[in-house]
Design a protein around this motif. Structure first.
Motif, short mmCIF file in Angstrom:
data_model
loop_
_atom_site.label_atom_id
_atom_site.label_comp_id
_atom_site.label_asym_id
_atom_site.label_seq_id
_atom_site.Cartn_x
_atom_site.Cartn_y
_atom_site.Cartn_z
N PHE A 337 -12.33 20.04 72.10
CA PHE A 337 -11.87 20.58 73.30
C PHE A 337 -10.70 19.60 74.09
CE2 PHE A 337 -11.70 21.83 77.97
CZ PHE A 337 -11.46 23.28 77.81
N LYS A 338 -11.20 18.28 73.89
CA LYS A 338 -10.16 17.29 74.47
C LYS A 338 -9.01 17.41 73.59
CE LYS A 338 -13.56 13.51 75.85
NZ LYS A 338 -14.07 11.98 75.35
N ARG A 339 -9.00 17.56 72.37
CA ARG A 339 -7.85 17.74 71.54
C ARG A 339 -6.91 18.87 71.88
NH1 ARG A 339 -8.06 16.82 65.17
NH2 ARG A 339 -8.14 14.30 65.25
N LYS A 340 -7.70 20.05 72.29
CA LYS A 340 -7.22 21.19 72.84
C LYS A 340 -6.24 20.75 74.16
CE LYS A 340 -9.34 25.32 72.39
NZ LYS A 340 -10.04 26.47 72.66
N MET A 341 -7.06 20.27 74.88
CA MET A 341 -6.17 19.89 76.26
C MET A 341 -4.79 18.83 76.07
SD MET A 341 -7.87 21.50 78.75
CE MET A 341 -7.85 22.95 77.35
N THR A 342 -5.18 17.98 74.91
CA THR A 342 -4.05 17.12 74.82
C THR A 342 -2.84 17.98 74.01
OG1 THR A 342 -5.54 15.29 74.42
CG2 THR A 342 -3.29 15.02 73.35
N GLU A 343 -3.10 18.78 73.39
CA GLU A 343 -1.99 19.62 72.96
C GLU A 343 -1.29 20.53 74.02
OE1 GLU A 343 -3.78 22.01 69.67
OE2 GLU A 343 -4.15 20.06 68.53
N LEU A 344 -2.13 20.99 74.79
CA LEU A 344 -1.90 21.97 75.97
C LEU A 344 -0.92 21.03 77.17
CD1 LEU A 344 -1.84 24.71 77.42
CD2 LEU A 344 -3.87 24.09 78.42
N LYS A 345 -1.19 19.78 77.13
CA LYS A 345 -0.58 18.73 78.12
C LYS A 345 0.63 18.59 77.48
CE LYS A 345 -0.87 14.68 80.93
NZ LYS A 345 -1.69 13.61 81.04
N ASN A 346 0.79 18.50 75.95
CA ASN A 346 2.01 18.00 75.64
C ASN A 346 3.11 19.32 75.77
OD1 ASN A 346 1.38 15.75 75.10
ND2 ASN A 346 0.30 15.96 72.84
N THR A 347 2.41 20.27 75.46
CA THR A 347 3.21 21.53 75.49
C THR A 347 3.36 22.25 76.76
OG1 THR A 347 1.54 22.99 74.95
CG2 THR A 347 2.54 22.39 73.13
N ASP A 348 2.86 22.25 77.62
CA ASP A 348 2.71 22.79 79.11
C ASP A 348 2.17 21.70 80.00
OD1 ASP A 348 3.01 24.28 81.13
OD2 ASP A 348 1.60 26.02 80.34
N PRO A 349 2.74 20.80 80.13
CA PRO A 349 2.36 19.91 81.28
C PRO A 349 1.99 20.37 82.84
CG PRO A 349 4.34 19.35 81.04
CD PRO A 349 4.13 20.19 79.97
N GLN A 350 2.63 21.44 83.01
CA GLN A 350 2.35 21.81 84.33
C GLN A 350 1.30 23.07 84.30
OE1 GLN A 350 3.96 20.51 87.08
NE2 GLN A 350 4.76 19.01 85.37
N VAL A 351 0.60 23.21 83.41
CA VAL A 351 -0.55 24.35 83.18
C VAL A 351 -1.32 24.35 84.56
CG1 VAL A 351 -2.13 22.93 82.25
CG2 VAL A 351 -2.19 25.31 81.69
N SER A 352 -1.65 25.77 84.96
CA SER A 352 -2.23 25.72 86.40
C SER A 352 -4.02 25.57 85.89
CB SER A 352 -2.26 27.39 86.62
OG SER A 352 -2.61 28.07 85.84
N PHE A 353 -4.41 25.32 87.13
CA PHE A 353 -6.11 24.97 87.07
C PHE A 353 -6.74 26.20 86.78
CE2 PHE A 353 -9.99 24.85 89.45
CZ PHE A 353 -10.68 24.08 88.57
N ASN A 354 -6.12 27.34 87.05
CA ASN A 354 -6.62 28.73 86.54
C ASN A 354 -6.71 29.01 85.17
OD1 ASN A 354 -7.39 29.47 89.31
ND2 ASN A 354 -5.59 30.67 89.60
N THR A 355 -5.50 28.37 84.65
CA THR A 355 -5.62 28.61 83.05
C THR A 355 -6.69 27.83 82.42
OG1 THR A 355 -3.19 29.26 83.06
CG2 THR A 355 -4.15 28.41 81.00
N ILE A 356 -6.74 26.93 83.01
CA ILE A 356 -7.86 25.73 82.46
C ILE A 356 -9.24 26.47 82.62
CG2 ILE A 356 -9.03 23.45 82.64
CD1 ILE A 356 -6.19 23.46 81.45
N LEU A 357 -9.67 27.03 83.84
CA LEU A 357 -10.63 27.68 83.93
C LEU A 357 -10.99 28.79 82.88
CD1 LEU A 357 -11.00 28.22 88.01
CD2 LEU A 357 -12.22 26.38 86.52
N ASP A 358 -9.96 29.60 82.65
CA ASP A 358 -10.07 30.70 81.52
C ASP A 358 -10.33 30.02 80.23
OD1 ASP A 358 -9.36 32.32 83.36
OD2 ASP A 358 -7.17 32.54 82.86
N LEU A 359 -9.85 28.76 79.92
CA LEU A 359 -10.20 28.04 78.75
C LEU A 359 -11.63 27.58 78.46
CD1 LEU A 359 -6.72 26.36 77.79
CD2 LEU A 359 -7.60 28.13 76.69
#
Length: 469
Positions: A337-359
């Motif tokens: 899951f950490k890896r998934k978050m790292t990839e997400l931060k690299n591709t979409d650093p402005q991702v919303s908290f609601n999107t994180i909650l969905d994941l």
């Protein structure tokens, strides 16, 4: 004269009887669940039983063994042991200080271990682990170094004792920390070892092959297996390596095989309860391979399942609350899951908290009211804080950092695991080892030797007695 003959005859037959009882365990399996205390086993059984709607006591295979006892594990320097000190005690019969591999506390004496003794007596030897084979526990069954952190020196020492089969993970630093030293694998090859690090080479291994180092083709860059919960396609399991090891070293004289479930400990250091459960299940699957062998030769085979220490000070039940059925909703390791978050931060650093909650809901079930995983304001605040630190702060979370490294950044995955564990009734007292005695579960020839409470220095002595070495 007749009296003397009778005494001599009695002594002779007693000697024969002792010889038979001490050498009747021809095939010995020692399974070490690193970090696996009694509650790690019990929590796993609770998880299995939660598949039904009743409270019952279905057991793992290891818990069905006829001998269930306990073993103390303090080191020469502390009541709370490290893996290397515990494994040194188990493999040599001597205590040492935390941090030392196969040597006395003053580092002046290199203790002879059970692998060396078994080889001298003509037995074959296998050493397996789901983590690196130069890691503390497997290393303590062949190496002698001042520090467990001397990974390169341990890997260079590995081929010196003609051990028949190494299986599992790779080496930490095969060319040294700076990558500028002679290659550990090349050193092993020069000393007669064959490296099997592909599926094709692994599958080709057969009975009678000598001096094998079999390495999982699919593993993390640092050399340990992928997490069992993540079910990486094509990755070999500890059970696969155990089955292959039995095939390779099976012989008429006998063998000694040590199998470590190393990532149980890693999950507990990270307080990742569900990943821990899946590692215990993978460890239990490896034990099943030995048990299949035992069923064919019950009069000659001994299986011992134990641990080096407990990790995490794990407790089951919080104020009488136990909801192990909730654990099934975590479908990913915290590391992945950490890896998934790292990839997400690299591709979409402005991702919303609601999107994180969905994941988080998709991978941990948290936030799904229909399955009993409602998030209250305090829990949402914990996740929001982790999100801010991970995505809004200037500190990154290294998904592949050493499992013992401490970080001030509590990742989203770690926070989610903490919340889920609490809801399921699992609590952790620490992220390190505890000093509690650990379980010993035994079946097979000579099992009665392990029926009473004993110290880890007695383990190798008991095995050596039963093998006659």
């Amino acid at each position: 004269m007749i009296k003397n003959l009778i005494i001599i005859s009695i002594a002779f037959f007693c000697a024969i009887g002792y010889s038979q009882t001490t050498q009747n365990a021809k095939y010995v399996f020692l399974f070490i669940g690193d970090g696996m205390g009694a509650n790690q086993v019990y929590a796993t059984e609770m998880f299995l039983n939660a598949k039904s709607n009743e409270i019952k006591a279905d057991k793992l295979l290891m818990s069905s063994f006829p001998v269930n006892s306990n073993m103390t594990n303090y080191s020469a320097s502390s009541y709370v042991t490290t893996s290397c000190a515990a494994a040194t005690a188990m493999s040599t019969g001597f205590k040492t200080n935390n941090g030392i591999i196969g040597k006395s506390p003053d580092k002046k004496i290199a203790y002879e271990n059970i692998s060396q003794k078994a080889k001298k007596a003509g037995f074959k030897v296998g050493i397996l682990s789901s983590v690196m084979i130069d890691h503390a526990t497997p290393a303590s069954f062949y190496a002698h170094q001042d520090s467990r952190n001397m990974y390169y020196e341990i890997s260079m020492e590995l081929p010196n004792y003609n051990i028949d089969y190494f299986g599992g993970g790779g080496f930490h630093h095969p060319k040294g920390k700076k990558g500028d030293q002679p290659d550990s694998f090349e050193n092993a090859i020069k000393k007669g070892y064959t490296i099997a690090d592909s599926h094709k080479e692994f599958n080709k291994l057969k009975n009678g092959d000598e001096k094998i180092i079999a390495i999982n083709p699919e593993m993390y860059p640092s050399g340990e297996f992928y997490w069992a919960i993540d079910k990486k396609e094509g990755a070999l399991s500890l059970a696969d390596f155990t089955k292959k090891g039995i095939e390779v070293i099976d012989n008429d004289k006998g063998f000694f095989m040590m199998v470590e479930g190393g990532k149980i400990d890693w999950a507990c250091h990270g307080n990742d309860g569900v990943s821990m459960v899946h590692e215990v299940l993978a460890f239990n699957d490896a034990i099943k391979e030995a048990f299949e062998f035992y069923k064919k030769r019950p009069d000659e085979t001994l299986i011992i399942v134990t641990a080096d220490h407990e990790t995490g000070a794990l407790s089951t039940g919080i104020n009488y609350v136990t909801n192990p059925e909730l654990l099934k909703y975590q479908i990913i390791s915290v590391q992945e899951f950490k890896r998934k978050m790292t990839e997400l931060k690299n591709t979409d650093p402005q991702v919303s908290f609601n999107t994180i909650l969905d994941l988080v809901q998709a991978d941990f079930g948290l936030g799904n009211n229909d399955i009993g995983l409602f998030l209250d304001d305090k829990e949402l605040a914990l996740l929001k804080s982790a999100y801010n630190k991970q995505f809004k702060g200037n500190k990154n979370v290294n998904a592949d950092a050493d499992y013992l490294s401490k970080t001030e950044v509590k990742s989203i995955g770690e926070t989610a695991a903490y919340i889920l564990n609490k809801k399921a009734g699992i609590s952790w007292g620490s992220g390190d080892h505890s000093g509690t005695p650990i379980p010993v579960k035994v079946i097979g020839k000579g099992q009665e030797e392990f029926s009473e409470y004993f110290d880890n220095t007695d383990l190798s002595k008991k095995i050596e007695k039963l093998m006659g070495i």
